[in-house]
Design an enzyme around this catalytic site. Structure first.
Site, PDB file in Angstrom:
ATOM      1  N   LYS A  15      -1.061 -12.248  11.009  1.00 45.58           N
ATOM      2  CA  LYS A  15      -2.533 -12.126  11.055  1.00 45.58           C
ATOM      3  C   LYS A  15      -3.150 -12.532   9.720  1.00 45.58           C
ATOM      4  O   LYS A  15      -4.081 -13.319   9.672  1.00 45.58           O
ATOM      5  CB  LYS A  15      -2.952 -10.673  11.374  1.00 45.58           C
ATOM      6  CG  LYS A  15      -2.426 -10.133  12.682  1.00 45.58           C
ATOM      7  CD  LYS A  15      -2.889  -8.716  12.930  1.00 45.58           C
ATOM      8  CE  LYS A  15      -2.371  -7.685  11.925  1.00 45.58           C
ATOM      9  NZ  LYS A  15      -0.921  -7.464  11.947  1.00 45.58           N
ATOM     10  N   ARG A  90      -7.878  -1.341  15.429  1.00 45.30           N
ATOM     11  CA  ARG A  90      -6.463  -1.023  15.590  1.00 45.30           C
ATOM     12  C   ARG A  90      -6.208   0.038  16.652  1.00 45.30           C
ATOM     13  O   ARG A  90      -5.072   0.427  16.875  1.00 45.30           O
ATOM     14  CB  ARG A  90      -5.951  -0.495  14.263  1.00 45.30           C
ATOM     15  CG  ARG A  90      -5.003  -1.437  13.601  1.00 45.30           C
ATOM     16  CD  ARG A  90      -4.563  -0.750  12.362  1.00 45.30           C
ATOM     17  NE  ARG A  90      -3.321  -1.243  11.906  1.00 45.30           N
ATOM     18  CZ  ARG A  90      -3.214  -2.241  11.031  1.00 45.30           C
ATOM     19  NH1 ARG A  90      -4.273  -2.852  10.589  1.00 45.30           N
ATOM     20  NH2 ARG A  90      -2.032  -2.618  10.628  1.00 45.30           N
ATOM     21  N   ARG A 129       8.848 -10.233   2.837  1.00 47.00           N
ATOM     22  CA  ARG A 129       7.504 -10.591   2.352  1.00 47.00           C
ATOM     23  C   ARG A 129       7.335 -10.219   0.871  1.00 47.00           C
ATOM     24  O   ARG A 129       7.782  -9.177   0.426  1.00 47.00           O
ATOM     25  CB  ARG A 129       6.434  -9.855   3.166  1.00 47.00           C
ATOM     26  CG  ARG A 129       5.049 -10.004   2.532  1.00 47.00           C
ATOM     27  CD  ARG A 129       3.933  -9.606   3.412  1.00 47.00           C
ATOM     28  NE  ARG A 129       4.059  -8.263   3.959  1.00 47.00           N
ATOM     29  CZ  ARG A 129       3.271  -7.797   4.921  1.00 47.00           C
ATOM     30  NH1 ARG A 129       2.332  -8.552   5.428  1.00 47.00           N
ATOM     31  NH2 ARG A 129       3.447  -6.579   5.377  1.00 47.00           N
ATOM     32  N   ARG A 162       5.563  -4.828  -0.817  1.00 44.22           N
ATOM     33  CA  ARG A 162       4.708  -3.711  -0.415  1.00 44.22           C
ATOM     34  C   ARG A 162       5.536  -2.460  -0.127  1.00 44.22           C
ATOM     35  O   ARG A 162       6.615  -2.552   0.448  1.00 44.22           O
ATOM     36  CB  ARG A 162       3.911  -4.099   0.846  1.00 44.22           C
ATOM     37  CG  ARG A 162       2.598  -4.753   0.535  1.00 44.22           C
ATOM     38  CD  ARG A 162       1.913  -5.354   1.737  1.00 44.22           C
ATOM     39  NE  ARG A 162       1.833  -4.504   2.919  1.00 44.22           N
ATOM     40  CZ  ARG A 162       1.146  -4.824   4.022  1.00 44.22           C
ATOM     41  NH1 ARG A 162       0.478  -5.979   4.062  1.00 44.22           N
ATOM     42  NH2 ARG A 162       1.113  -4.036   5.063  1.00 44.22           N
ATOM     43  N   ARG A 173       5.597   1.608  11.776  1.00 44.36           N
ATOM     44  CA  ARG A 173       4.375   0.819  11.969  1.00 44.36           C
ATOM     45  C   ARG A 173       4.409   0.103  13.324  1.00 44.36           C
ATOM     46  O   ARG A 173       3.400  -0.019  14.009  1.00 44.36           O
ATOM     47  CB  ARG A 173       4.217  -0.198  10.829  1.00 44.36           C
ATOM     48  CG  ARG A 173       3.790   0.450   9.522  1.00 44.36           C
ATOM     49  CD  ARG A 173       4.073  -0.434   8.321  1.00 44.36           C
ATOM     50  NE  ARG A 173       3.358  -1.696   8.334  1.00 44.36           N
ATOM     51  CZ  ARG A 173       3.736  -2.758   7.614  1.00 44.36           C
ATOM     52  NH1 ARG A 173       4.803  -2.711   6.851  1.00 44.36           N
ATOM     53  NH2 ARG A 173       3.037  -3.863   7.672  1.00 44.36           N
TER      54      ARG A 173
END
Ligand code: AP5
Length: 223
Positions: A15, A90, A129, A162, A173
């Site tokens: 996203k 969300r 990431r 992160r 998540r």
């Protein structure tokens, strides 16, 4: 052309990566609720400290907090040419709140882009990431490596991992996505403005599909 877009998809679907490209190509402002919370956390504000406990556990920040932030942001004048919401709504409460906010502003959502990616690919993407501390640009150690390890190609800032990208939090998540965010996809279905995109290809391929959807739907967008 002006267009208001919502990006949907599980954590790691791309996203943020695609919202950034849409914004760079069309000039529509990217609004990432995750980035807003991370910036507040980096600044040590009360909002950041409050959001931290939810983010680190992989849970959603309470609706009243996030909806208040988005409502304020949507009133700002730089969004007149369009925006790309990345990470909001969300859950169904947020989706309905967004409809009310836009109605009050005399605005609407023109296109909802749902990016679909299988779970194992998501876990691989999130665990590799790396994000720039300075400008927030996203990289991946294998799929989108920076030219120099640990350094941002855009601004030379340091890259970091992160806190919520460890495997345990990623799995939480994904569960929260399944339980709370997936119903938002069905919420938008009857509007006829929902497009599902296969997000497993390379970022350029995914972006080409998104551009086609934008072209197709731009007929109905505000000019
Ligand atoms: P947020 O920051 O929104 O995280 P997320 O939804 O979990 O999404 P991600 O940023 O992890 O993934 P993405 O889909 O943007 O993928 P990306 O492009 O980075 O939210 C974090 C937390 O904040 C939430 O858990 C919650 O606590 C809180 N929060 C935020 N909004 C909220 C709200 N509305 N309500 C309540 N709480 C909220 O890509 C991932 C990786 O894959 C990158 O390394 C990238 O380089 C790579 N990649 C991307 N595309 C491709 C591709 N096509 N091929 C290969 N690699 C790719």
């Amino acid at each position: 052309m002006s267009m208001n877009i919502v990006m949907l998809g599980p954590p790691g679907a791309g996203k943020g990566t695609q919202a950034e490209r849409i914004s760079a190509t069309f000039g529509w402002k990217q609004i990432s609720t995750g980035d807003i919370f991370r910036a507040a956390l980096a600044d040590g504000t009360p909002l950041g400290l409050e959001a931290k406990k939810y983010m680190e556990a992989g849970e959603l920040v309470p609706d009243e907090i996030v909806e208040g932030i988005v409502a304020e942001r949507l009133k700002e004048p730089d969004l007149e040419d369009g925006f790309v919401l990345d990470g909001f709504p969300r859950n169904l409460h947020q989706a309905k709140a967004l409809d009310r906010m836009l109605e009050e502003n005399g605005s609407k959502i023109d296109l909802v882009i749902n990016i679909a990616v299988d779970t194992e690919t998501l876990v691989r993407r999130l665990s590799g990431r790396r994000v720039c501390k300075k400008c927030g640009a996203n990289f991946h150690v294998l799929f989108n490596p920076p030219s120099k390890a640990g350094i941002c190609d855009n601004c030379g800032g340091d890259l970091y991992q992160r806190e919520d990208d460890n495997e345990e939090t990623v799995r939480r998540r994904l569960k929260v996505y399944e339980e709370q965010t997936e119903p938002v996809v069905s919420y938008y279905k009857p509007s006829g403005r929902l497009v599902s995109i296969d997000g497993t290809g390379a970022p350029d391929e995914v972006f080409m599909e998104i551009q086609s959807a934008i072209n197709k739907f731009s007929g109905g967008a505000t000019t």
